[in-house]
Design an enzyme around this catalytic site. Sequence first.
Site, PDB file in Angstrom:
ATOM      1  N   LEU A 206       0.868  -1.179   0.000  1.00 50.99           N
ATOM      2  CA  LEU A 206       0.000   0.000   0.000  1.00 50.99           C
ATOM      3  C   LEU A 206       0.905   1.229   0.000  1.00 50.99           C
ATOM      4  O   LEU A 206       1.713   1.398   0.906  1.00 50.99           O
ATOM      5  CB  LEU A 206      -0.866  -0.030   1.266  1.00 50.99           C
ATOM      6  CG  LEU A 206      -2.117   0.833   1.333  1.00 50.99           C
ATOM      7  CD1 LEU A 206      -3.157   0.341   0.337  1.00 50.99           C
ATOM      8  CD2 LEU A 206      -2.682   0.794   2.751  1.00 50.99           C
ATOM      9  N   HIS A 207       0.779   2.070  -1.013  1.00 51.58           N
ATOM     10  CA  HIS A 207       1.658   3.245  -1.034  1.00 51.58           C
ATOM     11  C   HIS A 207       1.068   4.460  -1.735  1.00 51.58           C
ATOM     12  O   HIS A 207       1.598   5.559  -1.612  1.00 51.58           O
ATOM     13  CB  HIS A 207       2.976   2.893  -1.737  1.00 51.58           C
ATOM     14  CG  HIS A 207       2.845   2.812  -3.230  1.00 51.58           C
ATOM     15  ND1 HIS A 207       2.294   1.728  -3.867  1.00 51.58           N
ATOM     16  CD2 HIS A 207       3.184   3.692  -4.208  1.00 51.58           C
ATOM     17  CE1 HIS A 207       2.302   1.943  -5.169  1.00 51.58           C
ATOM     18  NE2 HIS A 207       2.820   3.119  -5.407  1.00 51.58           N
ATOM     19  N   ARG A 208      -0.026   4.307  -2.459  1.00 47.46           N
ATOM     20  CA  ARG A 208      -0.501   5.422  -3.278  1.00 47.46           C
ATOM     21  C   ARG A 208      -1.083   6.541  -2.423  1.00 47.46           C
ATOM     22  O   ARG A 208      -1.731   6.312  -1.413  1.00 47.46           O
ATOM     23  CB  ARG A 208      -1.529   4.947  -4.306  1.00 47.46           C
ATOM     24  CG  ARG A 208      -0.889   4.110  -5.403  1.00 47.46           C
ATOM     25  CD  ARG A 208      -1.782   3.995  -6.609  1.00 47.46           C
ATOM     26  NE  ARG A 208      -1.178   3.135  -7.611  1.00 47.46           N
ATOM     27  CZ  ARG A 208      -0.394   3.559  -8.607  1.00 47.46           C
ATOM     28  NH1 ARG A 208      -0.122   4.847  -8.707  1.00 47.46           N
ATOM     29  NH2 ARG A 208       0.118   2.711  -9.472  1.00 47.46           N
ATOM     30  N   ARG A 241       6.208   6.107   3.226  1.00 49.90           N
ATOM     31  CA  ARG A 241       5.045   6.997   3.291  1.00 49.90           C
ATOM     32  C   ARG A 241       3.910   6.345   4.066  1.00 49.90           C
ATOM     33  O   ARG A 241       3.220   6.997   4.873  1.00 49.90           O
ATOM     34  CB  ARG A 241       4.575   7.334   1.874  1.00 49.90           C
ATOM     35  CG  ARG A 241       3.287   8.165   1.843  1.00 49.90           C
ATOM     36  CD  ARG A 241       2.664   8.153   0.463  1.00 49.90           C
ATOM     37  NE  ARG A 241       3.463   8.882  -0.487  1.00 49.90           N
ATOM     38  CZ  ARG A 241       3.421   8.687  -1.804  1.00 49.90           C
ATOM     39  NH1 ARG A 241       2.627   7.757  -2.310  1.00 49.90           N
ATOM     40  NH2 ARG A 241       4.167   9.391  -2.618  1.00 49.90           N
TER      41      ARG A 241
END
Length: 364
Positions: A206-208, A241
Amino acid sequence: MAAGKTRIIATIVGARPQFIKLAAVNHVLRQRSGMTEVVIHTGQHYDDPMSAAFFRELDLPEPAINLGVSGGGHGRMTGRMLEAIEAALVEIKPAGVLVYGDTNSTLAGALAAAKLHLPVAHVEAGLRSFNKAMPEEINRRLADHCADLLFCPTRRAVDQLRSEGVVKGVHFTGDVMYDLARRFERPDPQVLRRLDAPAGGALVTLHRQENTDEPRRLAALAEALVALSRELPVFFPLHPRTRAALKRAGLFKALAAACRLAEPIGYIELQSVLRASRLVLTDSGGLQKEAYFARVPCVTLRDETEWPETLEGGANRVAGASPKRIRRAVKEALATRVRPKRRFGDGRAAERIVAWLEKSWRTP
């Protein structure tokens, strides 16, 4: 640097997915005596696990130039990259500029080259999510319309460009990530032990920005993952992030108690974990494809995908951030046997790309 008759190709990269694609093409380019690749790293991903580690494990030469541009908003980052890339290209005097994917580095590289009247080649051209709220969607569209050579990973991407009036310089090459994925067949037990990654579980990434920067959406995703952990062991390598966002939102402790949270892992490690998993949940475009190649069902934690080919036969399901939709998609995915079709070429995409570069670009 532009001595003799050697054609210099300036390649712009900056983020982890681009390093993987670069590896496939770089290994072919290095076998061509008449072409020299100068890799310019923008610095978008800069720490060792997200950058240098990939160059080492993928047998890539160190970048010739590292611009050290990272952080800040999209406009500030892209503007600083554009200025620095332009200066580097003026010095290098390449025959052309090669960009990959859909990051800020992609857009800055394509714009800098176009403004210097240098030919641009875009690898992974023609993809569309049709969601202009995504920075990546803006980047890929503009890069395509700056490019002189557009290397499409699928036939659908070729059709999309045609619908936008772009036909000149468009080539179906196949997907360079499929070139690399074919090298892997089985998980490496030593990798799984070293990472403490459970076999037969769920691999999550998960990074967006749409998921990490919206607190309600991030909380819904965390709720869904905690619920999933009661059914399957969950292995979750955290993008920096994402880790920061989870801590900021007060979600990190609950997720850490339920899932195996890990530092970012390398490409080869990811291939082993993927092939040992029953299921993938991700917002990554690249991992959607890699799951498809590895015959592992995928649930996409977004509201759309730029890879509709992976949706065929239920191999991938778009579930957004709703815990209810994710739970239903997981149930259906676990009951699905993935049977990939040849939508991404034959594993020789990099060879085709290099052949077109040789044919199209001459020494200035």
